[in-house]
Each structure stands twice: as C-alpha cells, then as structure tokens.
Design an enzyme around this catalytic site. Structure first.
Site, PDB file in Angstrom:
ATOM      1  N   GLY A   1       0.835  -1.198   0.000  1.00 63.99           N
ATOM      2  CA  GLY A   1       0.000   0.000   0.000  1.00 63.99           C
ATOM      3  C   GLY A   1       0.865   1.241   0.000  1.00 63.99           C
ATOM      4  O   GLY A   1       1.989   1.244  -0.515  1.00 63.99           O
ATOM      5  N   GLU A   2       0.325   2.318   0.540  1.00 64.96           N
ATOM      6  CA  GLU A   2       1.006   3.609   0.673  1.00 64.96           C
ATOM      7  C   GLU A   2       1.167   4.354  -0.650  1.00 64.96           C
ATOM      8  O   GLU A   2       1.407   5.548  -0.650  1.00 64.96           O
ATOM      9  CB  GLU A   2       2.407   3.456   1.293  1.00 64.96           C
ATOM     10  CG  GLU A   2       2.449   2.796   2.645  1.00 64.96           C
ATOM     11  CD  GLU A   2       3.870   2.665   3.182  1.00 64.96           C
ATOM     12  OE1 GLU A   2       4.815   3.166   2.530  1.00 64.96           O
ATOM     13  OE2 GLU A   2       4.027   2.059   4.260  1.00 64.96           O
TER      14      GLU A   2
END
Length: 360
Positions: A327-328
């Site tokens: 993610g991120e």
C-alpha cells in the site's frame, strides 16, 4: 462539488488517439515494438485530447489515512494505533513510500480523513535530496468507520463529504502543478473493507476477494473472510449505488480515493493506481462515472487476490507484477517512470523521415 465533477467526466478523444496511433507508426522503431507502452500512450493522448499528451510530471502522491470499526472483529493482529504512527512516519519521511517518492521526485501529501488515534506532531524530516518534505492535510470526517458487521460503516452524508475531500485534494494538487496523480492509502483493517467493496462490485465470492493483508495466519484469514461475508449479507449493497455501497461497507480512505480518481478524470489527467484499496476505490469511481476508467492507469498487480479481480473488471493491465502488498502508493511509484517513458516516446523519438532512416 461531486455532481459538478461527474458532469465534467467524458470519454476519451478518438481523434487524439488516432493521431497517436499514426505517430507511433512513423517513429523509428518497428510498429508495435513497444507493446503495452504504445497502447498506454495512445490512451493518455485520448485522455488529454491532444497528441502527444503532456508529459505526466511531476507526480503527486496523496495518502488518505483512516481507521476501521471492523478492526474490532479481529481481522488483523496489528493494533489500530499503527495507522496514526505510520502517518507520523510518512510525515517524517521514513516510510517506503517516501523513499520511492524521493527517487521519482514525487510530492507526498498525507490526508487524515478518519484516523481514530489523535495525531502527535511529526518530527522534522531529515534533510534528504529528492522531493519536498511531506505535508499533512487535516480533513477528518469522523474518527474511523463504524463496524460494518453491525451497522453501516458510514452515513450517506459522510460518504459524500469524504468523496468531495478526495476531489478537492486532486484539484489542489493539479492546481499546484502536478501532471499525474498517484493513489496512496493507510488504515489498519482497510483490506477487509476493500475486499467487501470488490466482492460487491464484481460479484465474486468473498473468499476470492479477500487476501492476507499484512500477512495474517490461517485462523485470522478465515475470520476475515467470514467478516466480509457477514457484512455483505447484512447490507446487500447495490454496486449501482456507489454512495450506498461506500456507506455500507467502505472505508473513509476508499471514499476519498474514489473522489481523488474522479477529480483526476474530470481534469483529464492520469491517475496511477496502487494496490487493492485503490482498485476497490477505482471500481466505486467507475460506478459513479464509467468514463473515469479512461484516466486510470494500473501501477501494479497487488498480491491481494481481489485486486486482480477488480483490475479485470475495469479492463486494466497492470504495469508491474512484483508480489507487492504494502500500500502507501509504493507499487504505483515504482511504475511511474514506465508511464512517463511511454509518453516521452511520443515527444522525443524521431520519425523515419526526420532521422533519415529507411522504412521497410
């Protein structure tokens, strides 16, 4: 704002796409030799309505952060406080997304749309070369969602407010000079909500939409699948009603990401999708406005199984496939140079006539 944004989203420009196709045929390379990059650059010309399309630079990452009431059901071993702690890490420049952003010169904006734990002042980022220091935008709609197994996660008004936060973020980044938007997310438990959204939008079984997120064990995975199944059975969300769908089983970051994607589509600027939460949000954005898919570029194939099902439904081919599930915005940032390269070909590669190279 939402209605006005939806009214601005239209189909790809066929004339610009034809011009890009013709230009590729005249460049000093065998026709079709760049494979999917040619298809991507042609689509981006159609999005911009001009050939060649603008270079997609600089990149701007927006990480939407929020917590989830469904965390109480034991779908992850990570404590909820980690969401706020990671926000601090983003702002200090110490996360993977920060490293990749510095590598590509991308800016990082963290948007708190629903972090449950109060945020503490972030340490001053260490001086590093690359992109500017990350910044925080406080736009909290509520302190995390409600538990979707017991009640709707959000109200319809909360959904609209959060979607509009995403739209506003997109517009602000584009007005500041961004040439491409990159999706980012942070929220302990958010892959549970993403799985529910993807199952609802694609019709696949919850077990096919649900992955192991942060690396959960078999018992936790079985509980996570059961939670997704129970939430969908309780609410029976209608994918044709994107506001209701988000209200039933979505996360605040998913709603904001959907708005972020819609904002990019309305401005006819590419939106580079990251992992499973971004794909879930992209499905919702497509439910709001089917033509928004024209602005979406799949950065990578997440290891979460729901991401592949969602990309297949959207008709998007991921640029890289490295088994990522962080993610991120990390996978999208790794793919960003490929997107930029696809467009740069149309700007900088000589034609056969101009280079004096014989054609076959």
């Amino acid at each position: 704002m939402l209605d006005a944004t939806l009214a601005e989203i239209g189909p790809l420009d066929e004339a610009a796409m034809a011009a890009a196709h013709d230009l590729h045929a005249r460049l000093t390379k065998p026709a079709g030799s760049l494979g999917a990059l040619e298809e991507l650059s042609i689509r981006l010309a159609g999005l911009a309505g001009v050939c060649p399309p603008p270079l997609p630079e600089p990149a701007a990452v927006a990480i939407f952060a929020a917590d989830h009431g469904v965390h109480a059901q034991g779908v992850t071993p990570w404590p909820q406080e980690v969401t706020a702690q990671m926000v601090g890490n983003f702002l200090a420049g110490g996360a993977v997304v920060n490293a990749f952003a510095r590598q590509t010169g991308a800016t990082v904006t963290v948007v708190d749309v629903g972090v449950a734990t109060p945020l503490t002042p972030a340490p001053v980022p260490a001086q590093r070369s690359g992109s500017p220091a990350p910044r925080l935008v406080t736009a909290k709609v509520r302190a995390g969602t409600r538990d979707m197994t017991a009640r709707p996660a959000l109200t319809r008004d909360e959904v609209r407010a959060t979607v509009e936060t995403g739209i506003r973020t997109a517009y602000e980044l584009l007005d500041s000079g961004a040439g491409i938007l990159v999706t980012g997310d942070m929220g302990i438990g958010n892959t549970t909500a993403a799985a529910a959204l993807i199952a609802a939008c694609t019709g696949i079984d919850p077990a096919e939409a649900t992955g192991r997120g942060t690396g959960i064990d078999d018992a936790t995975y079985a509980r996570k699948v059961a939670v997704v199944r129970a939430a969908l059975a309780r609410h029976v969300p209608d994918p044709a009603d994107p506001v209701g769908l988000l209200a039933a089983v979505g996360g605040l970051e998913h709603a904001a990401l959907a708005g972020f994607i819609l904002g990019g589509a309305a401005r006819r600027v590419p939106v580079l999708l990251d992992g499973v939460s971004a794909v879930a949000a992209a499905l919702v954005a497509a439910a709001f406005a089917p033509d928004a898919v024209g602005a979406m570029v799949a950065g990578h194939r997440s290891a979460e199984p729901g991401a592949t099902a969602g990309l297949d439904r959207l008709g998007l081919l991921p640029i890289i496939d490295l088994g990522l599930r962080l993610g991120e915005g990390t996978g999208a940032l790794l793919a960003y140079p490929v997107v930029a390269g696809a467009v740069r070909v149309l700007h900088e590669v000589a034609t056969f006539d101009a280079a004096g190279v014989s054609e076959k």
